[in-house]
Design a protein around this motif. Structure first.
Motif, short mmCIF file in Angstrom:
data_model
loop_
_atom_site.label_atom_id
_atom_site.label_comp_id
_atom_site.label_asym_id
_atom_site.label_seq_id
_atom_site.Cartn_x
_atom_site.Cartn_y
_atom_site.Cartn_z
N ARG A 15 0.85 -1.20 0.00
CA ARG A 15 0.00 0.00 0.00
C ARG A 15 0.88 1.23 0.00
NH1 ARG A 15 -2.09 -3.22 3.82
NH2 ARG A 15 -4.08 -4.15 3.28
N PHE A 16 0.36 2.31 -0.59
CA PHE A 16 0.95 3.62 -0.35
C PHE A 16 -0.07 4.35 0.51
CE2 PHE A 16 3.47 2.91 -4.32
CZ PHE A 16 4.72 3.06 -3.74
N GLY A 17 0.20 4.55 1.77
CA GLY A 17 -0.80 5.11 2.68
C GLY A 17 -2.00 4.19 2.71
N SER A 18 -3.18 4.74 2.41
CA SER A 18 -4.37 3.89 2.45
C SER A 18 -4.65 3.26 1.08
CB SER A 18 -5.58 4.70 2.90
OG SER A 18 -5.77 5.75 1.97
N GLN A 19 -3.87 3.66 0.08
CA GLN A 19 -4.11 3.14 -1.27
C GLN A 19 -3.46 1.77 -1.48
OE1 GLN A 19 -2.15 5.24 -4.45
NE2 GLN A 19 -2.99 3.87 -5.99
N LEU A 20 -4.31 0.79 -1.80
CA LEU A 20 -3.77 -0.54 -2.10
C LEU A 20 -3.14 -0.53 -3.49
CD1 LEU A 20 -3.63 -3.61 -1.35
CD2 LEU A 20 -5.75 -3.85 -2.67
N VAL A 21 -1.90 -0.99 -3.58
CA VAL A 21 -1.26 -1.07 -4.90
C VAL A 21 -1.41 -2.50 -5.44
CG1 VAL A 21 0.86 -0.75 -6.22
CG2 VAL A 21 0.38 0.72 -4.26
N PHE A 22 -1.06 -3.48 -4.62
CA PHE A 22 -1.35 -4.87 -5.00
C PHE A 22 -1.46 -5.71 -3.75
CE2 PHE A 22 3.30 -4.32 -5.44
CZ PHE A 22 3.74 -5.23 -4.50
N GLY A 39 0.70 -5.71 -17.99
CA GLY A 39 -0.57 -5.31 -17.38
C GLY A 39 -0.80 -3.84 -17.57
N PRO A 40 -2.04 -3.40 -17.33
CA PRO A 40 -2.38 -1.99 -17.56
C PRO A 40 -1.59 -1.03 -16.68
CG PRO A 40 -4.15 -3.14 -16.44
CD PRO A 40 -3.17 -4.18 -16.86
N SER A 41 -1.54 0.20 -17.12
CA SER A 41 -0.88 1.26 -16.36
C SER A 41 -1.51 1.38 -14.97
CB SER A 41 -1.04 2.57 -17.14
OG SER A 41 -0.36 3.58 -16.48
N GLY A 42 -0.67 1.52 -13.97
CA GLY A 42 -1.16 1.68 -12.61
C GLY A 42 -1.43 0.37 -11.89
N ALA A 43 -1.16 -0.75 -12.56
CA ALA A 43 -1.43 -2.06 -11.95
C ALA A 43 -0.48 -2.40 -10.81
CB ALA A 43 -1.36 -3.15 -13.02
N GLY A 44 0.63 -1.67 -10.73
CA GLY A 44 1.56 -1.93 -9.64
C GLY A 44 2.80 -2.72 -10.08
N LYS A 45 3.03 -2.79 -11.38
CA LYS A 45 4.16 -3.58 -11.90
C LYS A 45 5.51 -3.02 -11.43
CE LYS A 45 2.95 -2.69 -16.17
NZ LYS A 45 1.82 -1.76 -15.93
N SER A 46 5.68 -1.71 -11.60
CA SER A 46 6.95 -1.08 -11.18
C SER A 46 7.13 -1.22 -9.68
CB SER A 46 6.96 0.41 -11.53
OG SER A 46 6.89 0.57 -12.92
N THR A 47 6.06 -0.96 -8.96
CA THR A 47 6.14 -1.04 -7.50
C THR A 47 6.52 -2.46 -7.07
OG1 THR A 47 4.42 0.65 -7.40
CG2 THR A 47 4.91 -0.54 -5.36
N PHE A 48 5.94 -3.45 -7.73
CA PHE A 48 6.25 -4.84 -7.37
C PHE A 48 7.74 -5.14 -7.56
CE2 PHE A 48 6.74 -9.34 -8.68
CZ PHE A 48 6.49 -9.91 -7.44
N ASP A 171 12.66 -2.42 -15.57
CA ASP A 171 11.36 -1.74 -15.59
C ASP A 171 11.20 -0.99 -16.91
OD1 ASP A 171 8.93 -0.68 -15.04
OD2 ASP A 171 9.57 0.53 -13.33
N GLU A 172 10.49 -1.61 -17.83
CA GLU A 172 10.26 -1.03 -19.16
C GLU A 172 11.52 -0.39 -19.75
OE1 GLU A 172 6.65 0.98 -19.89
OE2 GLU A 172 5.75 0.34 -18.02
N PRO A 173 12.54 -1.21 -19.97
CA PRO A 173 13.83 -0.66 -20.40
C PRO A 173 13.79 0.00 -21.77
CG PRO A 173 13.83 -3.05 -20.57
CD PRO A 173 12.57 -2.67 -19.84
N1 LIG Z 1 5.94 6.55 -4.52
C1 LIG Z 1 4.62 6.45 -4.61
N2 LIG Z 1 3.81 7.05 -3.70
C2 LIG Z 1 2.46 6.93 -3.78
N3 LIG Z 1 1.82 6.24 -4.73
C3 LIG Z 1 2.56 5.63 -5.66
C4 LIG Z 1 3.99 5.71 -5.66
N4 LIG Z 1 4.47 4.97 -6.71
C5 LIG Z 1 3.37 4.49 -7.34
N5 LIG Z 1 2.24 4.86 -6.71
C6 LIG Z 1 0.87 4.46 -7.09
O1 LIG Z 1 0.82 3.05 -7.09
C7 LIG Z 1 0.04 2.58 -8.18
C8 LIG Z 1 0.85 1.60 -9.00
O2 LIG Z 1 1.93 2.31 -9.64
P1 LIG Z 1 3.03 1.58 -10.50
O3 LIG Z 1 3.95 2.63 -10.95
O4 LIG Z 1 3.60 0.45 -9.73
O5 LIG Z 1 2.16 1.02 -11.72
P2 LIG Z 1 2.65 0.36 -13.09
O6 LIG Z 1 1.88 -0.90 -13.25
O7 LIG Z 1 4.13 0.28 -13.12
O8 LIG Z 1 2.13 1.42 -14.19
P3 LIG Z 1 2.79 1.88 -15.59
O9 LIG Z 1 2.47 0.80 -16.59
O10 LIG Z 1 2.07 3.16 -15.91
O11 LIG Z 1 4.26 2.08 -15.37
C9 LIG Z 1 -0.41 3.81 -8.95
O12 LIG Z 1 -1.72 4.11 -8.56
C10 LIG Z 1 0.54 4.88 -8.50
O13 LIG Z 1 -0.06 6.15 -8.55
#
Ligand SMILES: Nc1ncnc2c1ncn2[C@@H]1O[C@H](COP(=O)(O)OP(=O)(O)OP(=O)(O)O)[C@@H](O)[C@H]1O
Ligand SMILES: [Mg+2]
Length: 269
Positions: A15-22, A39-48, A171-173
């Motif tokens: 989570r980022f704060g209260s927002q669930l990422v995955f 996966g779609p943008s915002g799915a949390g791939k980079s964060t994972f 990450d998306e090189p």
């Molecule tokens: N440092 C951060 N602080 C707060 N929220 C974040 C942070 N990094 C990412 N997020 C949120 O986490 C969610 C997932 O982001 P992430 O970048 O992991 O997605 P993604 O699948 O890599 O998307 P994309 O295909 O656009 O790169 C998004 O809603 C994003 O706004």
């Protein structure tokens, strides 16, 4: 964890704060396996993938890698553990971030000299080998600004490989590159895969995922929508969410009219 599992995520939640990422993401990566995450943008791939080398802490689940076991939500790992993970896991990002005041060679040998205390001749010899792998031996004394984006990204790849990592994260090189430069970077990564490097790669390149990856993971709606052998997942996805995502990316919208119509549907793909 079986012997040849290099990275094992079990029920990872972020989570980022209260927002669930995955949530509840589980994935085993074996030695020499290539895993593509799509996966779609915002799915949390980079964060994972950033959770894997602990650039982001995670909130729940367990991550085992390279002999370390990290638990979510508890106190962060010691600096010694983090340093060990960071030196043994290489990462290449969308942007190359080479040091502009250093030549290609100096960029590549910097971390081996500074962090690993490798003797200079040894670091230089490895750097030459790596530059040869990506076809850039002749650019070793140039400064980054004189290189194309594709060349800079291949140098960034060498810089990560110079630490002799056991796992590489990407990450998306190629997403910041002009289309005609994408191929040279992807083929360098493919060569690395053939040499047996273990890799986890976030990508939008479906052909690359199908031909180079062993395993494809589709992340959507905060979880793994589908995961399995690359061809099976890409050619005959079983879940509705995976089918929906792949329909969008494999059948590109052809005209601006269709593009506007698709945007109007409010889809996140
Ligand atoms: N440092 C951060 N602080 C707060 N929220 C974040 C942070 N990094 C990412 N997020 C949120 O986490 C969610 C997932 O982001 P992430 O970048 O992991 O997605 P993604 O699948 O890599 O998307 P994309 O295909 O656009 O790169 C998004 O809603 C994003 O706004
Ligand atoms: Mg991303």
């Amino acid at each position: 964890m079986s012997n040849d599992v290099v990275v094992s995520a079990q029920g990872l939640t972020k989570r980022f704060g209260s927002q669930l990422v995955f949530e509840d993401v589980s994935l085993d990566v074996h030695k020499s396996e290539v895993v593509a995450i799509i996966g779609p943008s915002g799915a949390g791939k980079s964060t994972f993938i950033r959770c894997i080398n602990h650039l982001h802490p995670f909130d729940g689940g367990t991550l085992e890698l390279l002999g370390h076991t990290l638990h979510g939500g508890l106190k962060s790992p010691s600096r010694a553990v983090l340093r060990d993970i960071r030196t043994r896991v290489g990462m290449v990002f969308q942007t190359f971030n080479l040091f502009p005041h250093l030549t290609v060679m100096e960029n590549i040998i910097l971390a081996p000299l500074d962090v690993k205390k490798v003797p200079r001749e040894k670091a230089v010899a490895l750097a030459r080998e790596l530059l040869d792998l990506v076809g850039l031996e002749h650019k070793k004394d140039m400064y980054p600004k004189r290189l194309s984006g594709g060349e800079q990204q291949r140098v960034a790849l060498c810089r990560a490989l110079a630490m002799e990592p056991e796992v590489m994260l990407f990450d998306e090189p190629t997403s910041m590159l002009d289309p005609e430069l994408v191929g040279e970077v992807l083929s360098a990564i493919q060569r690395l895969a053939k040499q047996g490097m273990t890799m986890i790669l976030v990508t939008h390149e479906m052909t690359f995922a199908k031909e180079v990856a062993d395993t494809v993971v589709i992340m959507a709606d905060h979880r793994v929508a589908e995961m399995g052998p690359a061809r099976q997942v890409l050619e005959s996805p079983q879940t509705e969410r995976a089918q929906q995502f792949l329909r969008r990316v494999l059948e590109p919208v052809e005209t601006m009219e269709e593009l506007s119509a698709a945007a109007g549907q409010g889809g996140e793909d």
